[in-house]
Scaffold this active site. Structure first.
Site, PDB file in Angstrom:
ATOM      1  N   ILE A  87     -23.359 -43.174 -17.573  1.00 11.34           N
ATOM      2  CA  ILE A  87     -23.966 -44.145 -18.255  1.00 11.34           C
ATOM      3  C   ILE A  87     -25.074 -44.853 -17.611  1.00 11.34           C
ATOM      4  CG2 ILE A  87     -22.713 -46.100 -17.786  1.00 11.34           C
ATOM      5  CD1 ILE A  87     -22.509 -46.744 -20.801  1.00 11.34           C
ATOM      6  N   ASN A 128     -14.532 -40.560  -5.950  1.00  6.69           N
ATOM      7  CA  ASN A 128     -14.161 -41.607  -5.260  1.00  6.69           C
ATOM      8  C   ASN A 128     -12.524 -42.062  -5.350  1.00  6.69           C
ATOM      9  OD1 ASN A 128     -16.951 -41.865  -4.500  1.00  6.69           O
ATOM     10  ND2 ASN A 128     -17.322 -42.699  -6.555  1.00  6.69           N
ATOM     11  N   VAL A 158     -13.426 -46.995 -11.956  1.00  5.39           N
ATOM     12  CA  VAL A 158     -12.479 -46.351 -13.106  1.00  5.39           C
ATOM     13  C   VAL A 158     -11.324 -45.538 -12.756  1.00  5.39           C
ATOM     14  CG1 VAL A 158     -12.616 -45.256 -15.294  1.00  5.39           C
ATOM     15  CG2 VAL A 158     -14.752 -46.270 -14.859  1.00  5.39           C
ATOM     16  N   HIS A 161     -11.744 -38.578 -11.804  1.00  2.00           N
ATOM     17  CA  HIS A 161     -13.065 -38.024 -12.446  1.00  2.00           C
ATOM     18  C   HIS A 161     -13.863 -37.492 -11.358  1.00  2.00           C
ATOM     19  CE1 HIS A 161     -13.849 -42.323 -11.635  1.00  2.00           C
ATOM     20  NE2 HIS A 161     -14.997 -41.873 -11.604  1.00  2.00           N
ATOM     21  N   MET A 162     -14.796 -36.388 -11.428  1.00  2.00           N
ATOM     22  CA  MET A 162     -15.599 -35.790 -10.696  1.00  2.00           C
ATOM     23  C   MET A 162     -16.960 -36.073 -10.999  1.00  2.00           C
ATOM     24  SD  MET A 162     -15.137 -31.811  -9.245  1.00  2.00           S
ATOM     25  CE  MET A 162     -13.662 -32.240  -8.496  1.00  2.00           C
ATOM     26  N   HIS A 163     -17.818 -36.545 -10.152  1.00  2.00           N
ATOM     27  CA  HIS A 163     -19.151 -36.756 -10.436  1.00  2.00           C
ATOM     28  C   HIS A 163     -19.797 -35.578 -10.150  1.00  2.00           C
ATOM     29  CE1 HIS A 163     -19.410 -41.315 -10.737  1.00  2.00           C
ATOM     30  NE2 HIS A 163     -18.046 -41.194  -9.891  1.00  2.00           N
TER      31      HIS A 163
HETATM   32  P1  5GP Z   1     -16.406 -44.297 -10.105  1.00  2.00           P
HETATM   33  O1  5GP Z   1     -17.289 -45.501  -9.578  1.00  2.00           O
HETATM   34  O2  5GP Z   1     -15.161 -44.910 -10.686  1.00  2.00           O
HETATM   35  O3  5GP Z   1     -16.350 -42.984  -9.336  1.00  2.00           O
HETATM   36  O4  5GP Z   1     -17.219 -43.798 -11.306  1.00  2.00           O
HETATM   37  C1  5GP Z   1     -17.027 -44.455 -12.806  1.00  2.00           C
HETATM   38  C2  5GP Z   1     -18.303 -44.201 -13.468  1.00  2.00           C
HETATM   39  O5  5GP Z   1     -18.053 -44.247 -14.760  1.00  2.00           O
HETATM   40  C3  5GP Z   1     -19.324 -45.001 -12.911  1.00  2.00           C
HETATM   41  O6  5GP Z   1     -20.444 -44.269 -12.307  1.00  2.00           O
HETATM   42  C4  5GP Z   1     -19.734 -45.651 -14.290  1.00  2.00           C
HETATM   43  O7  5GP Z   1     -21.121 -46.069 -14.407  1.00  2.00           O
HETATM   44  C5  5GP Z   1     -19.607 -44.762 -15.282  1.00  2.00           C
HETATM   45  N1  5GP Z   1     -18.993 -45.350 -16.349  1.00  2.00           N
HETATM   46  C6  5GP Z   1     -18.238 -46.508 -16.565  1.00  2.00           C
HETATM   47  N2  5GP Z   1     -18.100 -46.779 -17.908  1.00  2.00           N
HETATM   48  C7  5GP Z   1     -18.871 -45.877 -18.427  1.00  2.00           C
HETATM   49  C8  5GP Z   1     -18.992 -45.699 -20.167  1.00  2.00           C
HETATM   50  O8  5GP Z   1     -18.554 -46.361 -20.949  1.00  2.00           O
HETATM   51  N3  5GP Z   1     -19.734 -44.579 -20.357  1.00  2.00           N
HETATM   52  C9  5GP Z   1     -20.095 -43.429 -19.485  1.00  2.00           C
HETATM   53  N4  5GP Z   1     -20.765 -42.400 -19.802  1.00  2.00           N
HETATM   54  N5  5GP Z   1     -20.014 -43.720 -17.961  1.00  2.00           N
HETATM   55  C10 5GP Z   1     -19.193 -44.962 -17.626  1.00  2.00           C
END
Ligand code: 5GP
Ligand code: ZN
Length: 115
Positions: A32, A88, A97, A101-103
């Site tokens: 997002i 992360n 979150v 998950h893998m970016h």
């Molecule tokens: P983290 O920071 O946990 O590694 O990555 C979580 C990612 O999920 C963040 O980059 C954040 O922008 C993304 N994210 C959070 N909420 C949503 C959502 O509702 N939809 C999508 N597509 N991504 C989200």
């Protein structure tokens, strides 16, 4: 599935996302708040909160996150140029979150070290 988990809800189709790939094990959707021209989020359907919660039975599933991401990099044509996979973990690792998950980041030159 965890009732309060955003990514479980995306995997179940209860919260909208731009899903680009899904199968019985994994779901991939567009980030997002993208940090690169290509930024996808690859998740397992199974709720696993963090890397710290991985068990030996998850080894194939966790590997599939990487192979799925890499296939998408190839389909989108940035595999040869290069890309980055990021997982992360918890607050010091920048996790926001708590569903593993893998970016997949690609489409530009990424700097190192990360912030
Ligand atoms: P983290 O920071 O946990 O590694 O990555 C979580 C990612 O999920 C963040 O980059 C954040 O922008 C993304 N994210 C959070 N909420 C949503 C959502 O509702 N939809 C999508 N597509 N991504 C989200
Ligand atoms: Zn979840």
């Amino acid at each position: 599935m965890s009732d309060e988990c955003l990514f479980c809800k995306i995997a179940a189709g209860e919260i909208p996302a731009n899903v680009v790939y899904e199968d019985d094990d994994v779901v991939v959707f567009e980030e997002i708040n993208p940090q690169a021209p290509h930024h996808l989020v690859v998740i397992p359907r199974e709720h696993i909160a963090t890397l710290n919660d991985l068990e030996p039975r998850h080894e194939a599933l966790f590997g599939k996150l990487a192979t799925t991401a890499t296939k998408l990099a190839a389909e989108r044509g940035f595999d040869s140029a290069g890309f980055r996979l990021v997982v992360n973990c918890n607050s010091a690792g920048g996790q926001t979150v708590f569903h593993i998950h893998m970016h997949l980041l690609g489409g530009r030159s990424l700097t190192w070290p990360p912030g």
